[in-house]
Design a protein around this motif. Structure first.
Motif, PDB file in Angstrom:
ATOM      1  N   UNK A  85       0.858  -1.191   0.000  1.00  0.00           N
ATOM      2  CA  UNK A  85       0.000   0.000   0.000  1.00  0.00           C
ATOM      3  C   UNK A  85       0.894   1.242   0.000  1.00  0.00           C
ATOM      4  N   UNK A  86       1.487   1.523  -1.163  1.00  0.00           N
ATOM      5  CA  UNK A  86       2.535   2.539  -1.227  1.00  0.00           C
ATOM      6  C   UNK A  86       2.034   3.948  -0.922  1.00  0.00           C
ATOM      7  N   UNK A  87       0.836   4.300  -1.369  1.00  0.00           N
ATOM      8  CA  UNK A  87       0.344   5.652  -1.091  1.00  0.00           C
ATOM      9  C   UNK A  87       0.157   5.876   0.409  1.00  0.00           C
ATOM     10  N   UNK A  88      -0.444   4.897   1.078  1.00  0.00           N
ATOM     11  CA  UNK A  88      -0.620   5.008   2.525  1.00  0.00           C
ATOM     12  C   UNK A  88       0.735   5.014   3.230  1.00  0.00           C
ATOM     13  N   UNK A  89       1.637   4.169   2.762  1.00  0.00           N
ATOM     14  CA  UNK A  89       2.967   4.109   3.366  1.00  0.00           C
ATOM     15  C   UNK A  89       3.664   5.464   3.259  1.00  0.00           C
ATOM     16  N   UNK A  90       3.606   6.064   2.091  1.00  0.00           N
ATOM     17  CA  UNK A  90       4.242   7.374   1.906  1.00  0.00           C
ATOM     18  C   UNK A  90       3.589   8.441   2.777  1.00  0.00           C
ATOM     19  N   UNK A 133      11.472   2.614  -5.453  1.00  0.00           N
ATOM     20  CA  UNK A 133      11.378   3.077  -6.841  1.00  0.00           C
ATOM     21  C   UNK A 133      10.197   4.018  -7.085  1.00  0.00           C
ATOM     22  N   UNK A 134       9.446   4.327  -6.046  1.00  0.00           N
ATOM     23  CA  UNK A 134       8.300   5.226  -6.180  1.00  0.00           C
ATOM     24  C   UNK A 134       8.830   6.667  -6.266  1.00  0.00           C
ATOM     25  N   UNK A 135       8.455   7.401  -7.316  1.00  0.00           N
ATOM     26  CA  UNK A 135       8.974   8.768  -7.470  1.00  0.00           C
ATOM     27  C   UNK A 135       8.763   9.664  -6.247  1.00  0.00           C
ATOM     28  N   UNK A 136       7.629   9.557  -5.588  1.00  0.00           N
ATOM     29  CA  UNK A 136       7.387  10.406  -4.415  1.00  0.00           C
ATOM     30  C   UNK A 136       8.354  10.074  -3.279  1.00  0.00           C
ATOM     31  N   UNK A 137       8.718   8.807  -3.123  1.00  0.00           N
ATOM     32  CA  UNK A 137       9.701   8.412  -2.110  1.00  0.00           C
ATOM     33  C   UNK A 137      11.072   8.986  -2.473  1.00  0.00           C
ATOM     34  N   UNK A 138      11.463   8.843  -3.727  1.00  0.00           N
ATOM     35  CA  UNK A 138      12.752   9.389  -4.175  1.00  0.00           C
ATOM     36  C   UNK A 138      12.805  10.895  -3.950  1.00  0.00           C
ATOM     37  N   UNK A 139      11.701  11.559  -4.236  1.00  0.00           N
ATOM     38  CA  UNK A 139      11.636  13.012  -4.046  1.00  0.00           C
ATOM     39  C   UNK A 139      11.749  13.368  -2.564  1.00  0.00           C
ATOM     40  N   UNK A 140      11.044  12.636  -1.704  1.00  0.00           N
ATOM     41  CA  UNK A 140      11.108  12.873  -0.265  1.00  0.00           C
ATOM     42  C   UNK A 140      12.543  12.714   0.237  1.00  0.00           C
ATOM     43  N   UNK A 141      13.190  11.640  -0.152  1.00  0.00           N
ATOM     44  CA  UNK A 141      14.567  11.387   0.289  1.00  0.00           C
ATOM     45  C   UNK A 141      15.494  12.488  -0.217  1.00  0.00           C
TER      46      UNK A 141
END
Length: 167
Positions: free
Chosen positions: A111-116, A144-152
């Motif tokens: 559940x990547x959206x909830x996780x983010x 590999x989720x763009x929003x995760x990469x952006x957050x990091x």
């Protein structure tokens, strides 16, 4: 050691801490982490059960139990732990750690959206530990989720740009 991915040394030091302070709930909780992070789920279960005996409603422990259930492919129980952890606003630890572990539950469940969203909440409430987010095995589905990469990237840029004065 845990935050740098040195799980063998984390195991040694948390075991020593628990031997030195057997009544410490912090030592007991922390002692469960190396097993959980390396995938020794039976040992993690045993250690979390001991912590839950001492503090059955502690959000930090309950959220870790949620990760355990998620890793055992028990989404119903994992999400039950998330709900239970959120029912208790006070924690022995900082709430942002509970949010981080809730993010881990959702990430393990895919559940990547909830996780983010939970990871961002963890950051917003004080846990901006981007080097650990990069290696946390429970956040692997986010890598590999763009929003995760952006957050990091945003966290890295913000916190490496800070000048720290030392006296």
């Amino acid at each position: 050691y845990l935050m740098s991915g040195d799980y063998a040394r984390a195991e040694e030091t948390t075991a020593a801490w628990l031997r030195d302070r057997p009544a410490s709930i912090y030592a007991r909780i922390t002692h469960a982490l190396p097993a959980l992070f390396t995938g020794d789920l039976d040992l993690a279960d045993e250690r979390l059960a001991a912590a839950l005996k001492q503090y059955p409603d502690e959000p930090l422990i309950v959220s870790l139990q949620g990760i355990l259930f998620a890793r055992r492919d028990r989404p119903d129980l994992a999400l039950q732990c998330v709900r239970k952890a959120l029912e208790h606003p006070r924690s022995l630890g900082h709430t942002h750690h509970t949010y981080h572990y809730i993010a881990g539950v959702h990430a393990v469940l895919g559940q990547t959206e909830k996780a983010l969203a939970w990871l961002e909440r963890s950051v917003d409430t004080g846990w901006a530990c981007w080097p650990f987010f990069r290696i946390d095995p429970h956040l692997e589905n986010l890598r590999e989720v763009p929003a995760f990469k952006r957050l990091i990237s945003d966290l890295e840029q913000t916190y490496t740009a800070l000048e720290i004065d030392r006296l």
